[in-house]
Write an enzyme that holds these catalytic residues in place. Sequence first.
Site, PDB file in Angstrom:
ATOM      1  N   GLY A  33       0.819  -1.219   0.000  1.00 11.73           N
ATOM      2  CA  GLY A  33       0.000   0.000   0.000  1.00 11.73           C
ATOM      3  C   GLY A  33       0.844   1.257   0.000  1.00 11.73           C
ATOM      4  O   GLY A  33       0.438   2.294   0.524  1.00 11.73           O
ATOM      5  N   ASN A  35       1.426   3.282  -2.278  1.00 14.45           N
ATOM      6  CA  ASN A  35       1.047   4.273  -3.285  1.00 14.45           C
ATOM      7  C   ASN A  35       0.197   5.402  -2.714  1.00 14.45           C
ATOM      8  O   ASN A  35      -0.074   6.381  -3.404  1.00 14.45           O
ATOM      9  CB  ASN A  35       0.275   3.594  -4.419  1.00 14.45           C
ATOM     10  N   GLY A  37      -1.628   7.391   1.199  1.00 13.10           N
ATOM     11  CA  GLY A  37      -1.810   7.456   2.642  1.00 13.10           C
ATOM     12  C   GLY A  37      -0.518   7.304   3.420  1.00 13.10           C
ATOM     13  O   GLY A  37       0.557   7.746   3.000  1.00 13.10           O
ATOM     14  N   ILE A  38      -0.612   6.645   4.576  1.00 12.92           N
ATOM     15  CA  ILE A  38       0.557   6.445   5.429  1.00 12.92           C
ATOM     16  C   ILE A  38       1.623   5.639   4.701  1.00 12.92           C
ATOM     17  O   ILE A  38       2.826   5.922   4.815  1.00 12.92           O
ATOM     18  CB  ILE A  38       0.130   5.763   6.738  1.00 12.92           C
ATOM     19  N   GLY A  39       1.205   4.635   3.932  1.00  9.25           N
ATOM     20  CA  GLY A  39       2.171   3.817   3.207  1.00  9.25           C
ATOM     21  C   GLY A  39       3.036   4.635   2.268  1.00  9.25           C
ATOM     22  O   GLY A  39       4.239   4.374   2.118  1.00  9.25           O
ATOM     23  N   SER A 162      -3.866  -0.413  14.334  1.00  7.08           N
ATOM     24  CA  SER A 162      -4.681   0.799  14.388  1.00  7.08           C
ATOM     25  C   SER A 162      -5.222   0.996  15.792  1.00  7.08           C
ATOM     26  O   SER A 162      -5.498   0.035  16.525  1.00  7.08           O
ATOM     27  CB  SER A 162      -5.853   0.691  13.410  1.00  7.08           C
ATOM     28  N   TYR A 187     -13.704  -3.451  10.579  1.00  8.15           N
ATOM     29  CA  TYR A 187     -12.388  -2.856  10.335  1.00  8.15           C
ATOM     30  C   TYR A 187     -11.498  -2.994  11.572  1.00  8.15           C
ATOM     31  O   TYR A 187     -10.354  -3.447  11.491  1.00  8.15           O
ATOM     32  CB  TYR A 187     -12.537  -1.387   9.965  1.00  8.15           C
TER      33      TYR A 187
END
Length: 321
Positions: A33, A35, A37-39, A162, A187
């Site tokens: 991930g 690409n 956000g946090i990643g 999270s 989630y």
Amino acid sequence: MSSVPQPQPRTQPQPWDVHRLPRAEGRSFLVTGGNAGIGYFVAEQLAGTGATVVLGSRDATKAEAALASIRSHVPGARVRHLRLDLADLASLKTSVDALGLDRLDAVVHNAGVALDDPPRRETGDGHELMFATNHLGHFVLTGRLAPLLLATPGSRIVTTGSFAAKTERLDLDDLQSTHDYRPKRTYGRSKLAQMLFGFELDRRLRAAGSTTRSVVVHPGGALDSLTPSRPPVSERTTGERLRGLPLGLLVQGKEAGAWPAVRAVLDPDVRGGQMWGPRVFGLRGRPRAEPLWDHLADTATAARLWAACHDLTGVDPASEA
């Protein structure tokens, strides 16, 4: 008369500086991930160390935009894209075979289905989408990467949890939320499953005498409105930034949300089985090791979860080497 050796003053460890990271030339990192956000910020910050950073993403167009953005902020960055679809478990072996590395110093398990209010959906394998993408995909990916990771001395597996998992408890009889699907709960439980997996993985690595470390991190409160723009990956309007300023007293942006994962990858003092998060109430600030939440130390539940995931996928990440 011989002189008596004088004791040398003890050197104090240098404080971790999120803006002056240690160099990591010759090392290779995979960020799932990476690409967005946090990643994305994990990948950008790691690229600034001189390491080779691979962005795992199923969307080639978004990945290319992220690569271009990283290169514009980190001149000479060694970054590339690996097609990775965590919801398609059978495809992960092919993706790992295409990685083309002779060593892997760390993988950051970051990708996941965003926290919103989607209806319950299933993958092609029949697994609930959030559980499959956030947890099962990383469970299987770890197994596929195991030969490469275990062959790299001191490698690290960093799992991003999270704060949403803090108040959740797993229902081992309904891991797929077949009977009780509520998006936010599903989630949070998928992230809790990831975190329990990270700790159980470290216990199994230690029992096997491996030098690979498994570390769990969480970003605290990381909001888009407090995140620096990275066009074309993401862009914040002036109004969005101004509206987010008051929240900056309590939470932070995604650039800062990446700090715990980056430290878990790079800091030689980080140990397996630790949890790293933001310093201020676990919500914002520089990264620090923090006490495990009580339910994260539940080894019986973690072992039962591991067995259930093994039954669902046919993969045992700790014995795939």
